[in-house]
Motif scaffolding. Structure first.
Motif: not given
Length: 601
Positions: A169-170, A128-129, A175-176, A116-118
């Motif tokens: 980023p994952t 992410k975007k 950034t994960n 959900p943090l994404w």
């Protein structure tokens, strides 16, 4: 990092101390990692990607497009700039509010970004975007390169996709959010365990990174996998021949032999009792034989397709005829073993030998005119690299094959498992199918080049004939009753390509079934699961699109439909047979000894 209070998020002094201890362990493990990488066994760099000429030609084509059609290039740039600036301004507006609030537009859904943090956290949402914007820009730029050879364009598209997947980023700790949360929850222990998992995988493959997909300690051949009762009743340098123990009082007169692919082990068809095709066939009253191929070492350098046919197919058929007293067998060939079954049937036809009563092909390619997703790996520079690797090692190492197949589904078979294992510190799952997938086999040097050059690159079997054993082998010679099963989403042997090869075979009695799912799940689809359906259409004169448009869909597994076809060609019922005979004494229990040999160099 989730919706906790500040006191929950800020680590205590004791927690920080334990994290510091774990981070010190990371430093120690890093030294071990450095030793592994320093001493790693290298491979030909041509196998890692295209040389710089491809990217040079792509850049040249792109700039030529800019000169000839600047409006399109400007459109690319303006779209990218506009999207980037828009989301930067939105992020700034959120930060100006003085508190972390979810953006109004969280962006498109992507299963890699399930946390959900994404969507709710401005930082992760921004990352992410922006990644998705960058990915779209690169993909569009590659798609719009026009002045490039189609094969080069196809390869450029493939490697651009690899770059896009790699840069997600994952795939990076900073950034994960899942990995960061896990590190906090475990006080850094997940990072220590992840690094240990990474080093273990590197050490297991002499420095080559092959992500372990399954817990190897969870399975033992003959105990909880490959357990169908049977006996090895023949062995030569190429294979062990297994005869399975009957479970019915009577069996069909005509025996059945399965030729599995030698890229992996045969027990894909005998994983567990619940999904074992071998056991299911035995329970239907068939005398089932399976070939278990040897796992080649460098001494098999000069073994070619002819050896697989003579010492594998022809020998197995002869031994089965001798054991059962029958003049004919029904044969199954899976994947590359199906391709080779077609070669064998052409050879038998030219010799006037009618030992094979019917043939079944599982996801087998015999027409390679459309190389599909494998096209990037069938260019001359890549095959040249394989040839040099074979010249050095004598075999095509299984690690090269595994990596090649994995990159066709990199998010599922590389990055996703790597995140769980190396960043989250998780133990791979106890999953039989993934265990089998990691239990690869080497390929003999000569055979590999015959297959890649003659069949894949030059498509000789479908274009005039493939020279082998003093014969020119052709698809038109295949005239026995046949049934082919292909898989709808197969990324290794596309169903439409399998269909095209079957169309060219000379048989008057042809059946084609397309099952849902992919190369493995579509075949290992027992009736009890009732998971995937299948399509049938008797008119094989249609092109593949029209065949599918006119096909009937059937719920459930294709196994019963195919077995109904098979038993019509399997003869009357006779008393059940015992494995072996006086001239074929039992050598050992199934699954045998060859299957247990690991692919090492």
């Amino acid at each position: 990092m989730t919706t906790h209070s500040d006191s929950d998020v800020i680590p205590s002094g004791e927690t920080l101390e334990r994290m510091t201890e774990n981070l010190q362990k990371v430093e120690e493990l890093s030294e071990r990692l450095q030793r592994v990488l320093t001493n790693r066994q290298t491979h030909n760099p041509a196998l890692d990607g295209p040389n710089q000429e491809l990217f040079g030609r792509a850049a040249q084509a792109y700039w030529a497009e800019a000169v000839n059609n600047p409006a399109k290039v400007f459109e690319h740039q303006m779209t990218y700039w506009a999207d980037t600036m828009k989301q930067f301004v939105q992020a700034q507006q959120e930060l100006a509010k003085g508190k972390l609030t979810a953006p109004e537009d969280p962006g498109p859904k992507d299963r890699r970004f399930a946390n959900p943090l994404w969507e709710t956290h401005p930082y992760f949402n921004y990352v992410k975007k922006q990644y998705l914007i960058n990915a779209e820009a690169l993909t569009t730029a590659v798609q719009d390169v026009t002045d490039l050879d189609p094969s080069e364009k196809n390869r450029l598209t493939y490697f651009a996709r690899q770059i896009v997947d790699l840069m997600s980023p994952t795939n990076f700790l900073a950034t994960n959010p899942d990995a960061l949360e896990k590190a906090l929850e475990t006080e850094g222990q997940s990072l220590v365990q992840g690094l240990e998992n990474l080093i273990h995988d590197l050490e297991a493959n002499k420095g080559e990174l092959v992500v372990k997909l399954a817990d190897e300690t969870a399975f033992e051949l003959g105990r909880n996998i490959a357990t169908t009762p049977g006996k090895v009743i023949f062995r030569n340098r190429m294979m062990e021949l297994i005869q399975y123990t009957a479970t019915t009082e009577e069996v069909h007169k005509t025996p059945l032999v399965i030729f599995p692919p030698w890229i992996n082990k045969f027990y894909i068809l005998d994983l567990k009792a619940q999904n074992s095709l071998v056991k299911w066939l035995v329970d239907q009253g068939h005398t089932v034989f399976v070939v278990s191929w040897v796992n080649p070492d460098p001494t098999y350098r000069d073994i070619g397709m002819e050896n697989y046919i003579e010492d594998g197919y022809l020998t197995a058929i002869a031994e089965i005829k001798g054991i059962t007293g029958e003049k004919q067998v029904n044969a199954i060939g899976y994947c590359i073993a199906g391709t080779t079954l077609a070669l064998t049937l052409s050879l038998l036809k030219q010799k006037g030998d009618k030992s094979v009563k019917s043939a079944t092909f599982f996801t087998a390619l015999t027409d390679f005119s459309d190389q599909g997703e494998f096209a990037p790996f069938l260019t001359n520079d890549f095959i040249d690299g394989i040839e040099e690797e074979i010249e050095d090692k004598g075999v095509l190492p299984s690690v090269i094959m595994a990596r090649t197949f994995s990159f066709l589904r990199s998010n599922d078979l590389i990055y996703g498992p790597a995140i769980k294992s190396y960043m989250m510190g998780e133990t791979p799952p106890a999953f039989d199918l993934l265990y089998w997938n990691g239990d690869g086999a080497n390929l003999p040097g000569k055979m590999s080049m015959q297959y890649l050059r003659g069949l894949c690159q030059r498509d000789e079997l479908a274009r005039g004939g493939f020279d082998l054993l003093g014969h020119k082998l052709t698809l038109g010679d295949v005239d026995v009753p046949l049934c082919a099963i292909a898989c709808e989403t197969d990324h290794i042997a596309a169903w439409k390509d399998s269909y095209r090869g079957i169309q060219q075979m000379g048989s008057k009695d042809k059946t084609f079934i397309m099952t849902q799912s992919g190369h493995i799940a579509g075949i290992v689809n027992p009736p009890t699961r009732n998971k995937y359906g299948h399509y049938t259409n008797p008119d094989l004169k249609l092109d593949y699109a029209d065949w599918l448009a006119g096909a009937d869909f059937h719920e459930g597994s294709w196994w019963p439909r195919w077995e109904s076809w098979l038993k019509k060609r399997a003869g009357k019922m006779i008393p059940a047979r015992k494995p072996g005979d006086s001239s074929h004494p039992v050598l050992c229990d199934a699954p045998g000894t060859y299957v247990a040999k690991k692919a090492t160099l």
